[in-house]
Design a protein around this motif. Sequence first.
Motif: not given
Length: 382
Positions: A186-192, A348-350, A367-370, A374-378
Amino acid sequence: MTPIIRFAGHSLLCALLCSWPSAAALAEAYIPARDNLVLDIVPARKSNPLDARIARLQGQLAAQPQVFARASELAQAHLERFRRDGDPRDLGQADALITPWLQTRPIAPLALLLRASIRQSNHQFDLALADLDTVMRASPGNTEALLMRASILQVQARYADARESCGGLVMQDAVIAGVCLANVLVVSGQPQQGVALLQRLAPQAPDSHGVSAWVWASLGEAASWRGNTQLAEQALRAGRKVSPDDAYLKTAWADYLLSQHRGAEVQKLLADDTRNDNLLLRLAMAEQQTRDDALAGHIADLNARFAAAAARGDRVHLREEAMFRLYLLKQPEAALKLAQANWQVQKETADARILLASARAARQPAAASPALQWFKQAGLPA
């Protein structure tokens, strides 16, 4: 042994504290004038099977204080209640029960496993992993060690290592292994794919040891992150039906309700949970939505609690304090500093959400870049 599952990044407190000093009292330690002075009145716990079991185990340990099996069983029960209630007294009691047995040689693997769980709850992730590595050298297929290790590695965004630990669970329990893997997906690029796997496994999960509640909570959160509110609500309601008193499930349910602007429901849910910092924070956020007069008092209480934690050097609640600073105090710069410090510990997501929200509110896009990366990769929407 009760599995220690999923909650690496969500343990609620890290020290044995029964009362909270006011912010004004932090500059100088308060020493009671006499031993019988009442500092706080700790509410009695409701009678239930887990509390009755702890009372019984305490009696058995008193009769056989030198028997490790008695101490370890009681420590496990306290950790189980800590995960249910988020009460720091249970974490401290578990620590006190296990500490003497860590001085023996050789150290029993179960003692190390329990210490790893305590360290996990304190966000001492690397120390917990060191304990788990020792346990697995003695017991390579240890289910609890593999699962806890996967959970910690996921919190640290070490997804390949987390998947490896999940794979080690296949021979022990296919359902737990599948849920472990689904959470990583879910958090590593294959959430579906992760959500689909959780949907398939949720009806198969046994009710024992909190496994069913864990699966439903995982599915509810994953569905919410992907914007599937109908599935999220169904899953979280199913989890609450299985384990209505679980503090983590209450937090997840409250977060979902807050995201849907259903603050009045959160107030009803958490009215009796004001001793739990995470839940008090959500209650205050709900009161902000409903413009309840109780908000000011709860903000003052939270401010004192976070100040006390900082004075103790307790930084477990960086995420929650960042949320407090951003959403309730409207202090985006302070929130951003806390969110950045939290990001160094857990991802984590939160954690990504509060980092992103704080950076945007503070008008510091770099400062939002990390979080954005992360969201892009997740593969999750930011």
